[in-house]
Enzyme design. Structure first.
Site: not given
Ligand code: IPM
Ligand code: MG
Length: 346
Positions: A141, A183, A216, A240, A244
C-alpha cells in the site's frame, strides 16, 4: 465535566453521513454530554470542496482529538485511473499514515441471531469469534509506485521493526492461538515476516500457540472452518482481502467494525470495514450497525470505557435477536428503524 472526549467525526461519502448520524445519535443516548463531536469533510467530499481528500487542517484536527470516527469514503464520482487525479482513498491512507495507525483490529463474530443471514451454512460458522490483526501502514500500500506508458509497479517493503510491533499486538490479543498468514513460499517480505514473528513468539510469547498458514490456504480455511481461527496476524493487503471474506461469516459486510491504533498515545481511528455503498446512498436503507459497533470499539480501545462499549454491543445483539434485519441481512428495516431498534435495547 472533567472527562469530556473530543471526537473528530469524518462522515465522508455515500452512505457515510447516514450511518455517521446514527452513531452520533447512539452515543448521545448512551453517554450524554461526555463526547464532543467536531465534523470535517473527508474523502470525495473534501476533494469537491478543497481539491484534496484530506486537508492539512483536517489531519491536524484529528491528531489533536481523542479519537477519529470515520464512516466511509469513495464513489464512482471520483473514480479515476489517472495517477495524478486526487482519489478519496488517499484521505484514508494519508490519515492512517499521518496518525501512525499501524494496527488494524477487525473482530468477526458469528452472531447467533444472524446464523441464517450468512451465505455460509450455519453449522460451519457457528461459534466463530476471530480477530484479524492487519498491519496497516506498510507493505504494498505504501511502497514506491511507478507508472510509465507501458508498465507499472508497486513496491512491497516491510522492516523488522514494523513486523515486530504488529506481531506483539497479535500475540497479546490471542486467547487460543495466533495464525500467522503470509506467502512465505513466494515473497521475500513474507519470509522476513515469518522469521520475525517466530522470534517475537519465542522471546516474548512462548505460551501462545502459533501456526503459519499460507494466504491462499487461509482464504479457503476461512470459509471451510472459520471457527478454528482465533487471531489472524497478517500484512496490509492480505488483511484487506481476508477481512472482507471473513465479513460474510457475520452475514453482511454491513456488520463489521474496525479499530486502527497507533503508538505514542495518539488518537485511534474507528471505522466500519464497509465502503460508501454509492448504489444505496441517500435512500435511508443502509445498515448502520458496523458504524455503531465501530463506535463501541472507540469507547473500548479509544477511551477505556469498557462498560459502555459492552452495553452498546449487547444492544446491537438484542435488536438483532428481536428480529432487526436491514436489507443487506435479508430484511426491510431502514437505517432509522435500525437505529431505533438499537436505542430501545440500550
Ligand atoms: C479497507 C478499505 C481500504 C483499504 C480502501 C478503501 C483504501 O478497503 O479499509 O479495508 O484497502 O485498506
Ligand atoms: Mg478493504
Amino acid at each position: 465535566m472533567a472527562d469530556v472526549k473530543r471526537v473528530a467525526l469524518l462522515p465522508g461519502d455515500g452512505i457515510g453521513p447516514e450511518v455517521a448520524a446514527v452513531a452520533v445519535r447512539m452515543l448521545e443516548a448512551l453517554v450524554p454530554g461526555r463526547i464532543e463531536f467536531e465534523e470535517h469533510l473527508f474523502g470525495g467530499a473534501s476533494i469537491d470542496a478543497h481539491g484534496t481528500a484530506m486537508t492539512d487542517e483536517t489531519l491536524a484536527a484529528c491528531r489533536a482529538s481523542d479519537a477519529v470516527l470515520l464512516a466511509a469514503v469513495g464513489g464512482p464520482r471520483w473514480d479515476t485511473t489517472d495517477p495524478h487525479a486526487p482519489r478519496p482513498e488517499q484521505g484514508l491512507l494519508g490519515m492512517r499514515k499521518g496518525l501512525g495507525l499501524y494496527a488494524n483490529l477487525r473482530p468477526v463474530r458469528a452472531i447467533g441471531a444472524l446464523l441464517d443471514a450468512s451465505p455460509l451454512r450455519p453449522e460451519r460458522i457457528r461459534g466463530t469469534d476471530l480477530l484479524v490483526v492487519r498491519e496497516l501502514t506498510g507493505g504494498i500500500y505504501f511502497g514506491e509506485k511507478t507508472r510509465t506508458a507501458d508498465a507499472a509497479s508497486d513496491l512491497c517493503v516491510y522492516t523488522v521493526a514494523e513486523i515486530e510491533r504488529i506481531a506483539r499486538i497479535a500475540f497479546a490479543a490471542a486467547r487460543r492461538k495466533v495464525s500467522n498468514v503470509d506467502k512465505a513460499n513466494v515473497l521475500e517480505t513474507s519470509r522476513l515476516w515469518r522469521e520475525v514473528v517466530l522470534r517475537v513468539h519465542a522471546e516474548e510469547f512462548p505460551e501462545v500457540r502459533l501456526e503459519h498458514v499460507l494466504v491462499d490456504n487461509a482464504a479457503m480455511q476461512l470459509v471451510s472452518n472459520p471457527s478454528d481461527f482465533d487471531v489472524i496476524l497478517t500484512e496490509n493487503m492480505f488483511g484487506d482481502i481476508l477481512s472482507d471474506e471473513a465479513a460474510m461469516i457475520t452475514g453482511s459486510i454491513g456488520m463489521l467494525p474496525s479499530a486502527s491504533l497507533g503508538g505514542a498515545g495518539g488518537p485511534g481511528m474507528f471505522e466500519p470495514v464497509h465502503g460508501s455503498a454509492p448504489d444505496i446512498a441517500g435512500r435511508g436503507i443502509a445498515n448502520p450497525l458496523a458504524m455503531v459497533l465501530s463506535s463501541a470499539l472507540m469507547l473500548r480501545h479509544g477511551f477505556g470505557w469498557e462498560t459502555e462499549a459492552a452495553a452498546l454491543e449487547s444492544a446491537v445483539d438484542g435488536a438483532l435477536a428481536a428480529g432487526l434485519r436491514t436489507r443487506d441481512l435479508g430484511g426491510a428495516a431502514t437505517t432509522d428503524e435500525a437505529a431505533q431498534a438499537v436505542i430501545s435495547h440500550l
